[in-house]
Design a protein around this motif. Structure first.
Motif, PDB file in Angstrom:
ATOM      1  N   ALA A  56     -17.154  34.307  33.887  1.00 57.03           N
ATOM      2  CA  ALA A  56     -18.562  33.950  33.717  1.00 57.03           C
ATOM      3  C   ALA A  56     -18.745  33.148  32.442  1.00 57.03           C
ATOM      4  O   ALA A  56     -18.026  33.352  31.450  1.00 57.03           O
ATOM      5  CB  ALA A  56     -19.440  35.200  33.688  1.00 57.03           C
ATOM      6  N   THR A  57     -19.704  32.237  32.457  1.00 62.90           N
ATOM      7  CA  THR A  57     -20.047  31.422  31.293  1.00 62.90           C
ATOM      8  C   THR A  57     -21.512  31.634  30.940  1.00 62.90           C
ATOM      9  O   THR A  57     -22.292  32.189  31.731  1.00 62.90           O
ATOM     10  CB  THR A  57     -19.806  29.931  31.562  1.00 62.90           C
ATOM     11  OG1 THR A  57     -20.658  29.520  32.644  1.00 62.90           O
ATOM     12  CG2 THR A  57     -18.356  29.653  31.917  1.00 62.90           C
ATOM     13  N   ALA A  58     -21.898  31.158  29.756  1.00 62.89           N
ATOM     14  CA  ALA A  58     -23.306  31.201  29.345  1.00 62.89           C
ATOM     15  C   ALA A  58     -23.554  30.094  28.329  1.00 62.89           C
ATOM     16  O   ALA A  58     -22.691  29.809  27.487  1.00 62.89           O
ATOM     17  CB  ALA A  58     -23.655  32.558  28.739  1.00 62.89           C
ATOM     18  N   PRO A  59     -24.732  29.454  28.379  1.00 63.28           N
ATOM     19  CA  PRO A  59     -25.085  28.474  27.353  1.00 63.28           C
ATOM     20  C   PRO A  59     -25.469  29.199  26.063  1.00 63.28           C
ATOM     21  O   PRO A  59     -26.108  30.253  26.102  1.00 63.28           O
ATOM     22  CB  PRO A  59     -26.281  27.734  27.962  1.00 63.28           C
ATOM     23  CG  PRO A  59     -26.880  28.707  28.926  1.00 63.28           C
ATOM     24  CD  PRO A  59     -25.751  29.532  29.444  1.00 63.28           C
ATOM     25  N   MET A  60     -25.069  28.638  24.945  1.00 70.78           N
ATOM     26  CA  MET A  60     -25.426  29.237  23.664  1.00 70.78           C
ATOM     27  C   MET A  60     -26.934  29.112  23.442  1.00 70.78           C
ATOM     28  O   MET A  60     -27.511  28.027  23.635  1.00 70.78           O
ATOM     29  CB  MET A  60     -24.677  28.556  22.526  1.00 70.78           C
ATOM     30  CG  MET A  60     -23.164  28.691  22.583  1.00 70.78           C
ATOM     31  SD  MET A  60     -22.572  30.403  22.495  1.00 70.78           S
ATOM     32  CE  MET A  60     -22.349  30.785  24.242  1.00 70.78           C
ATOM     33  N   PRO A  61     -27.607  30.205  23.053  1.00 71.80           N
ATOM     34  CA  PRO A  61     -29.051  30.134  22.820  1.00 71.80           C
ATOM     35  C   PRO A  61     -29.449  29.072  21.791  1.00 71.80           C
ATOM     36  O   PRO A  61     -30.521  28.483  21.892  1.00 71.80           O
ATOM     37  CB  PRO A  61     -29.381  31.542  22.317  1.00 71.80           C
ATOM     38  CG  PRO A  61     -28.337  32.413  22.923  1.00 71.80           C
ATOM     39  CD  PRO A  61     -27.099  31.581  22.928  1.00 71.80           C
ATOM     40  N   SER A  62     -28.567  28.819  20.834  1.00 77.60           N
ATOM     41  CA  SER A  62     -28.912  27.889  19.759  1.00 77.60           C
ATOM     42  C   SER A  62     -28.679  26.424  20.109  1.00 77.60           C
ATOM     43  O   SER A  62     -29.387  25.549  19.620  1.00 77.60           O
ATOM     44  CB  SER A  62     -28.098  28.229  18.505  1.00 77.60           C
ATOM     45  OG  SER A  62     -26.706  28.129  18.779  1.00 77.60           O
ATOM     46  N   SER A  63     -27.691  26.145  20.969  1.00 75.75           N
ATOM     47  CA  SER A  63     -27.310  24.755  21.203  1.00 75.75           C
ATOM     48  C   SER A  63     -27.258  24.348  22.671  1.00 75.75           C
ATOM     49  O   SER A  63     -27.266  23.164  22.989  1.00 75.75           O
ATOM     50  CB  SER A  63     -25.928  24.490  20.585  1.00 75.75           C
ATOM     51  OG  SER A  63     -24.929  25.242  21.269  1.00 75.75           O
ATOM     52  N   GLY A  64     -27.166  25.311  23.552  1.00 74.36           N
ATOM     53  CA  GLY A  64     -27.018  24.997  24.964  1.00 74.36           C
ATOM     54  C   GLY A  64     -25.580  24.758  25.392  1.00 74.36           C
ATOM     55  O   GLY A  64     -25.311  24.558  26.579  1.00 74.36           O
ATOM     56  N   GLU A  65     -24.642  24.769  24.447  1.00 72.28           N
ATOM     57  CA  GLU A  65     -23.230  24.591  24.792  1.00 72.28           C
ATOM     58  C   GLU A  65     -22.779  25.727  25.706  1.00 72.28           C
ATOM     59  O   GLU A  65     -22.998  26.907  25.425  1.00 72.28           O
ATOM     60  CB  GLU A  65     -22.371  24.587  23.521  1.00 72.28           C
ATOM     61  CG  GLU A  65     -20.876  24.483  23.792  1.00 72.28           C
ATOM     62  CD  GLU A  65     -20.033  24.726  22.544  1.00 72.28           C
ATOM     63  OE1 GLU A  65     -18.793  24.637  22.663  1.00 72.28           O
ATOM     64  OE2 GLU A  65     -20.601  25.014  21.467  1.00 72.28           O
ATOM     65  N   VAL A  66     -22.143  25.364  26.815  1.00 73.57           N
ATOM     66  CA  VAL A  66     -21.680  26.367  27.777  1.00 73.57           C
ATOM     67  C   VAL A  66     -20.282  26.831  27.385  1.00 73.57           C
ATOM     68  O   VAL A  66     -19.363  26.013  27.250  1.00 73.57           O
ATOM     69  CB  VAL A  66     -21.687  25.792  29.208  1.00 73.57           C
ATOM     70  CG1 VAL A  66     -21.105  26.807  30.186  1.00 73.57           C
ATOM     71  CG2 VAL A  66     -23.111  25.398  29.616  1.00 73.57           C
ATOM     72  N   VAL A  67     -20.133  28.139  27.216  1.00 72.86           N
ATOM     73  CA  VAL A  67     -18.878  28.718  26.738  1.00 72.86           C
ATOM     74  C   VAL A  67     -18.531  29.933  27.603  1.00 72.86           C
ATOM     75  O   VAL A  67     -19.415  30.732  27.936  1.00 72.86           O
ATOM     76  CB  VAL A  67     -18.996  29.158  25.266  1.00 72.86           C
ATOM     77  CG1 VAL A  67     -17.672  29.748  24.761  1.00 72.86           C
ATOM     78  CG2 VAL A  67     -19.433  27.992  24.385  1.00 72.86           C
ATOM     79  N   PRO A  68     -17.257  30.107  27.995  1.00 67.18           N
ATOM     80  CA  PRO A  68     -16.861  31.330  28.706  1.00 67.18           C
ATOM     81  C   PRO A  68     -17.216  32.577  27.895  1.00 67.18           C
ATOM     82  O   PRO A  68     -16.982  32.627  26.681  1.00 67.18           O
ATOM     83  CB  PRO A  68     -15.345  31.176  28.849  1.00 67.18           C
ATOM     84  CG  PRO A  68     -15.112  29.698  28.816  1.00 67.18           C
ATOM     85  CD  PRO A  68     -16.126  29.166  27.846  1.00 67.18           C
ATOM     86  N   GLN A  69     -17.779  33.578  28.572  1.00 60.19           N
ATOM     87  CA  GLN A  69     -18.151  34.836  27.922  1.00 60.19           C
ATOM     88  C   GLN A  69     -17.495  36.047  28.576  1.00 60.19           C
ATOM     89  O   GLN A  69     -17.519  37.136  28.016  1.00 60.19           O
ATOM     90  CB  GLN A  69     -19.668  35.010  27.936  1.00 60.19           C
ATOM     91  CG  GLN A  69     -20.434  33.925  27.198  1.00 60.19           C
ATOM     92  CD  GLN A  69     -20.166  33.917  25.708  1.00 60.19           C
ATOM     93  OE1 GLN A  69     -20.437  34.894  24.996  1.00 60.19           O
ATOM     94  NE2 GLN A  69     -19.607  32.820  25.200  1.00 60.19           N
ATOM     95  N   MET A  70     -16.919  35.852  29.738  1.00 54.34           N
ATOM     96  CA  MET A  70     -16.132  36.895  30.406  1.00 54.34           C
ATOM     97  C   MET A  70     -14.886  36.233  30.974  1.00 54.34           C
ATOM     98  O   MET A  70     -14.980  35.171  31.588  1.00 54.34           O
ATOM     99  CB  MET A  70     -16.915  37.535  31.562  1.00 54.34           C
ATOM    100  CG  MET A  70     -18.241  38.137  31.216  1.00 54.34           C
ATOM    101  SD  MET A  70     -19.073  38.738  32.723  1.00 54.34           S
ATOM    102  CE  MET A  70     -20.705  39.095  32.089  1.00 54.34           C
ATOM    103  N   TRP A  71     -13.736  36.867  30.767  1.00 56.51           N
ATOM    104  CA  TRP A  71     -12.509  36.295  31.324  1.00 56.51           C
ATOM    105  C   TRP A  71     -11.416  37.345  31.443  1.00 56.51           C
ATOM    106  O   TRP A  71     -11.517  38.448  30.886  1.00 56.51           O
ATOM    107  CB  TRP A  71     -12.011  35.128  30.465  1.00 56.51           C
ATOM    108  CG  TRP A  71     -11.522  35.471  29.082  1.00 56.51           C
ATOM    109  CD1 TRP A  71     -10.297  35.977  28.722  1.00 56.51           C
ATOM    110  CD2 TRP A  71     -12.243  35.312  27.857  1.00 56.51           C
ATOM    111  NE1 TRP A  71     -10.208  36.140  27.367  1.00 56.51           N
ATOM    112  CE2 TRP A  71     -11.384  35.725  26.803  1.00 56.51           C
ATOM    113  CE3 TRP A  71     -13.530  34.833  27.538  1.00 56.51           C
ATOM    114  CZ2 TRP A  71     -11.793  35.711  25.462  1.00 56.51           C
ATOM    115  CZ3 TRP A  71     -13.913  34.817  26.212  1.00 56.51           C
ATOM    116  CH2 TRP A  71     -13.052  35.250  25.198  1.00 56.51           C
ATOM    117  N   THR A  72     -10.386  36.975  32.175  1.00 59.86           N
ATOM    118  CA  THR A  72      -9.168  37.779  32.232  1.00 59.86           C
ATOM    119  C   THR A  72      -8.019  36.932  31.699  1.00 59.86           C
ATOM    120  O   THR A  72      -8.076  35.701  31.689  1.00 59.86           O
ATOM    121  CB  THR A  72      -8.842  38.240  33.664  1.00 59.86           C
ATOM    122  OG1 THR A  72      -8.694  37.098  34.519  1.00 59.86           O
ATOM    123  CG2 THR A  72      -9.928  39.152  34.203  1.00 59.86           C
TER     124      THR A  72
END
Length: 315
Positions: A215-231
Motif C-alpha cells: 500500500a502507498t499513501a501521499p504525504m500530507p505535507s507534499s503529496g509525494e506518494v510513498v510506500p507505507q506497507m510492504w513485505t
C-alpha cells in the motif's frame, strides 16, 4: 667432473618440481572442469516453512521500548501489554522485553514483532545475533519508527527500507492509503481507507532484492506518494529465506485497533513467521488449568508447551 655431477642433480630436482606441479593441478581439475561449487553449509537450527494443518502455536517475541512521546503516541509499553494478550488469545506463545533480545531469547522464536523507536541502532554483537536469527528463517515485523537508526543502508537489508535518524523525514495528518496489491493474502478483504497518523518519506530502499509494496499513501505535507506497507524476503548466504512485514504507521496508538489494521497485522505476523496467513486471525487461546497452573497445584494440569521450533528441536 664435480660440475657435471652438480648439473645432473640440479636437473633431477627440476624434474621433481615439474612432475609435482601437474599432480597438484590434476587434484583441483575435477571441480574446475565440471564447474562444481561447494554447497553452502546448512544452518543446524533451520526449519522448513510451516505447512497448512500444522497446529503448533506461533512463537512470537515482542521487542518494545520505553514511551517516547506524549499522550496517545508511541505507546510502546501499552502495545506490549495489549498485544501480548491479543496474540495469546489468538493462540500464539508470546515472550518479549524492552531490550535487544539475546540469542537464547530468540532460540525458539518464529517471528519478532518490533515496536520501538530507533531500533535500527545495533551494536556489532547485536547485529550478529540478528543475522544468525534471520539465517535460520526467523521473521520480522516492524511498526512506525522502528525503521529509524544510524545506518539505514544496512538496516534496509533487514526490513527492506529504513530511515535516517535526525532527518526531517516524516509528515503528519490524514494518511490516505491506496491498496496496491489487493491480491496479497496479508491485505485480504482490505479496501482503500484513511487514518490520522504520521507517514515517512526519504526512505533508503533495499536494492537486491527490492521490497514488495502492499500500500502507498501521499504525504500530507507534499503529496509525494510513498510506500507505507510492504513485505521483504531475502536469504543471507548460507541460511534460509527470511521474511519481514512493515507497516509505517503507529504514531497514534489507537490506530492499532482499527479493524482493517488489526486483521492486517495478525496476517502479517503469521506470514513473516512462515505460517498460513489466517493462523492468528482464526486462532484461539489454548485451554488453561486452574490455580497456579502447575501439576498438583490448584486443579487441572497446565498445558504443556510444544517443543521449540527453531533451534530447539525443529518443527
Amino acid at each position: 667432473m664435480a660440475r657435471a655431477i652438480w648439473t645432473v642433480l640440479l636437473a633431477g630436482a627440476v624434474g621433481v618440481v615439474a612432475v609435482a606441479q601437474p599432480f597438484d593441478t590434476l587434484r583441483a581439475a575435477p571441480s574446475e572442469v565440471e564447474g562444481q561449487q561447494q554447497p553452502p553449509v546448512p544452518v543446524p537450527s533451520a526449519a522448513p516453512t510451516v505447512q497448512a494443518g500444522d497446529t503448533r502455536p506461533i512463537h512470537i517475541y515482542i521487542r518494545s521500548g520505553l514511551k517516547s512521546h506524549g499522550e496517545g503516541a508511541h505507546d510502546y509499553p501499552q502495545f506490549s501489554a495489549d498485544w501480548s494478550k491479543t496474540l495469546t488469545d489468538q493462540g500464539a506463545l508470546v515472550d518479549g522485553s524492552f531490550h535487544f533480545p539475546s540469542a537464547q531469547e530468540l532460540a525458539n522464536t518464529d517471528v519478532m514483532v518490533m515496536y520501538k523507536g530507533d531500533a535500527g541502532y545495533m551494536t556489532a554483537s547485536e547485529r550478529q545475533v540478528m543475522e544468525d536469527y534471520l539465517k535460520r528463517g526467523g521473521g520480522l515485523v516492524s511498526f512506525h519508527d522502528t525503521l529509524c537508526g544510524d545506518d539505514p543502508q544496512y538496516y534496509s537489508t533487514i526490513v527492506g527500507g529504513a530511515k535516517k535518524h535526525g532527518e526531517q523525514n516524516f509528515s503528519s495528518g490524514a494518511i490516505k492509503y491506496t491498496i496496491v496489491d489487493k491480491a496479497s493474502p496479508i491485505m485480504k478483504g482490505m479496501s482503500d481507507f484513511e487514518i490520522n497518523d504520521e507517514a515517512f518519506f526519504k526512505i533508503t530502499w533495499a536494492k537486491s532484492p527490492e521490497v514488495h509494496v502492499l500500500a502507498t499513501a501521499p504525504m500530507p505535507s507534499s503529496g509525494e506518494v510513498v510506500p507505507q506497507m510492504w513485505t521483504y524476503e531475502r536469504t543471507i548466504f548460507g541460511g534460509q529465506p527470511f521474511r519481514a512485514f512493515v507497516w509505517m504507521q503507529g504514531h497514534t496508538y489507537t490506530n492499532f485497533k482499527n479493524p482493517q489494521i488489526e486483521g492486517m497485522i495478525l496476517r502479517g505476523i503469521a506470514w513473516a513467521a512462515h505460517y498460513p496467513v489466517d493462523t492468528l486471525v482464526n486462532g484461539t487461546a489454548p485451554a488453561r488449568g486452574g490455580g497456579r497452573g502447575r501439576r498438583g497445584q490448584g486443579g487441572a494440569d497446565a498445558p504443556t508447551a510444544p517443543e521449540g521450533r527453531r533451534g530447539g528441536g525443529g518443527r
